[in-house]
Structure formats: C-alpha cells, structure tokens
Design an enzyme around this catalytic site. Sequence first.
Site: not given
Ligand code: 13P
Ligand code: G3H
Ligand code: ZN
Length: 310
Positions: A215, A181, A213, A83, A185
């Site tokens: 959630s 994210h 992003g 990711d 939001k």
């Molecule tokens: P959320 O912060 O909305 O869960 O998004 C996660 C995300 O986009 C990870 O790449």
């Molecule tokens: O989009 C980002 C994810 O929520 C991962 O977050 O970089 O804190 O692991 P992180």
């Molecule tokens: Zn992301």
Amino acid sequence: MPLVTTKEMFKKAMEEHYAIGAFNVNNMEIIQGIIDAAKEENSPVILQASSGAIKYARINYLMKMVQAACEEAPNIPIAIHLDHGPDFETCKMCIDAGFTSVMIDGSKYDFEENIALTKKVVEYAHERGVVVEAELGKLAGIEDDVNVSDADAMYTDPLQAKEFVERTGCDSLAIAIGTSHGAYKFKGEAKLRFDILAKVKELIPNTPIVLHGASTVIPELVEMCNKYGADIPGAKGVPDEMLNEASKKGVSKINVDTDLRLAMTAQIRKVFAEEPQAFDPRKYLTPAREEIKKTVQHKMKDVFLSSNKA
Ligand code: 13P
Ligand code: G3H
Ligand code: ZN
C-alpha cells in the site's frame, strides 16, 4: 465470464510489463467499489480474502458476492484468491469452496518446512485446477524493530527462490524486498531492493512475482482520517513511483489492503464528523464505496498500468 485463475492474467502481465492489483475484501461495499473500478478501467483484477476476512464475511456469503461480481462485470477477468493461507486445511477449504487461487504462507517456517508444506498444497490445488502462490523471505515492519543484519537476512535470497520454485512447483512467488504490512512501513525514506527483484527475475523469469505490503498509505487519506478524529501519526507506505517501477520491472501482482481500509475509514469519519445526526448506514457507506473505487482506479490506471488489459 466465470471466475478465472491468475495463470493467463500473469502471462499477459509479464509479456506486456504491467502488474495486476490484488485487493483485500471482506464486505459487499469493498467488493463493489473494486469491481466498479475494474469495469471503468477495463482491467483484470484479483479479489483476495485472508482467513480472518473469510471468518468475518463467512465463506458462503463471500463466494456468492464474488459470483455476483462476475455476473455484473462479464468482460472483466476476476480471480478469487486466499491471502496468507496459514495451513493446508485453510487452503483446502478455499479450494473446495471454489477459490481459483490460494496462497500458502510458509514464510514463518524454515526453508525445508516451507517447501514441504507448499508442495502439499500445490499437489492438492493443481489436481483441481487451482493455482498456488507461495512466499519466501520475511516481511518486517518498522514495528518489528529489526536491526540491520537481521533485516538483511529477511530479504529473499534469489538463489533460494529459484530452488524453492523448482522444488515446490508453485505458480507464483511472494518475495521480500523491503515492503511490510500495515500503515507504518518506513521510518525514514522508503527504500525497496530493486537489485534483489532484478536477480530473482533473472533466475526465474517465468515465475510471476508478488509484492505484499504494497500500500502507498496514501497521505491524503491519512490526513483526512486524522482531520476527522483518527490517531494515525507517522504512517508511511510505498510511494506510487516505486510501485510503478516494480510493475514495469517484473512484479505481476501487487497486494493492497491498508489503502482500502484508509479510504473507507476516511469517508465514514467525514460523514460522522460533519453530520452527527446521520445514522442510516447508506449515508456513510455510499461515499466509502465511492472512495474505494477512486483509490483502486488510480492504482490500476496510473500505477500498475493494468487499464485496458482485460
Ligand atoms: P498492505 O498492508 O500494504 O495493504 O498489504 C496488504 C497485503 O500484503 C495483503 O496480503
Ligand atoms: O496481509 C494481510 C492483509 O492485510 C489481511 O489482513 O489478516 O487483518 O485480514 P487481515
Ligand atoms: Zn500480505
């Protein structure tokens, strides 16, 4: 079955109008909770780890846990995805370690630089049978304090998206249509630019589209965290109905991290608050894992519509 890429998963999802959840992982309980949900729902699933998560869990442990997940769920298609890969080297490290999919996040660069970087990753990945997600447009949260014209400039331009996919050969594309994210939001009503999504789908109908992003920032979980001592005021995410609409309208991958963080934290806080004498980690990690499972199951079944699509 062995780990799969997202190619077949996305093809079926686009044909049958549903989305696949991509859930961020960084420890055993999170992986187990997600896989238990996928098994129960008979749903394909993407496990994804950010570079921060990989540093935390350590890549060797992570891969071994993901392989264990495949053995535990032989009938479920499982992909392991990087990711927000920040650079070529991190993508290469993950490809070499056995990831089946990587994201190169060049969204912080200008268009041409993003193209050049994405192309370099695509070349390395495709030679090794790995697929690549790229990103175009910027995801801004309310904490980024952007004004209205700035916000407009951040959405993905559909014409640019078409050119970007054609020139890079990326396998899927993350677009900016109003999500961001984290737990904060939207200030007022949640709003997504479904018109931009429609235009993108019209111009590149065969490219799987990804929503970052995404959630829900599940209100019950936020309340539960706050009830047991957290301080998370005014948190707001993307409502289930909008994610459901996105799933039906051509979004193929929906990223979720924040909701899993909230699920785990809510249950751990509850045990700590109600049983201050407890100090066996299993005492609080068991309900935490169970809450992850419940959260993921709800998304697969009621929101993304990926149940029984394994
Ligand atoms: P959320 O912060 O909305 O869960 O998004 C996660 C995300 O986009 C990870 O790449
Ligand atoms: O989009 C980002 C994810 O929520 C991962 O977050 O970089 O804190 O692991 P992180
Ligand atoms: Zn992301």
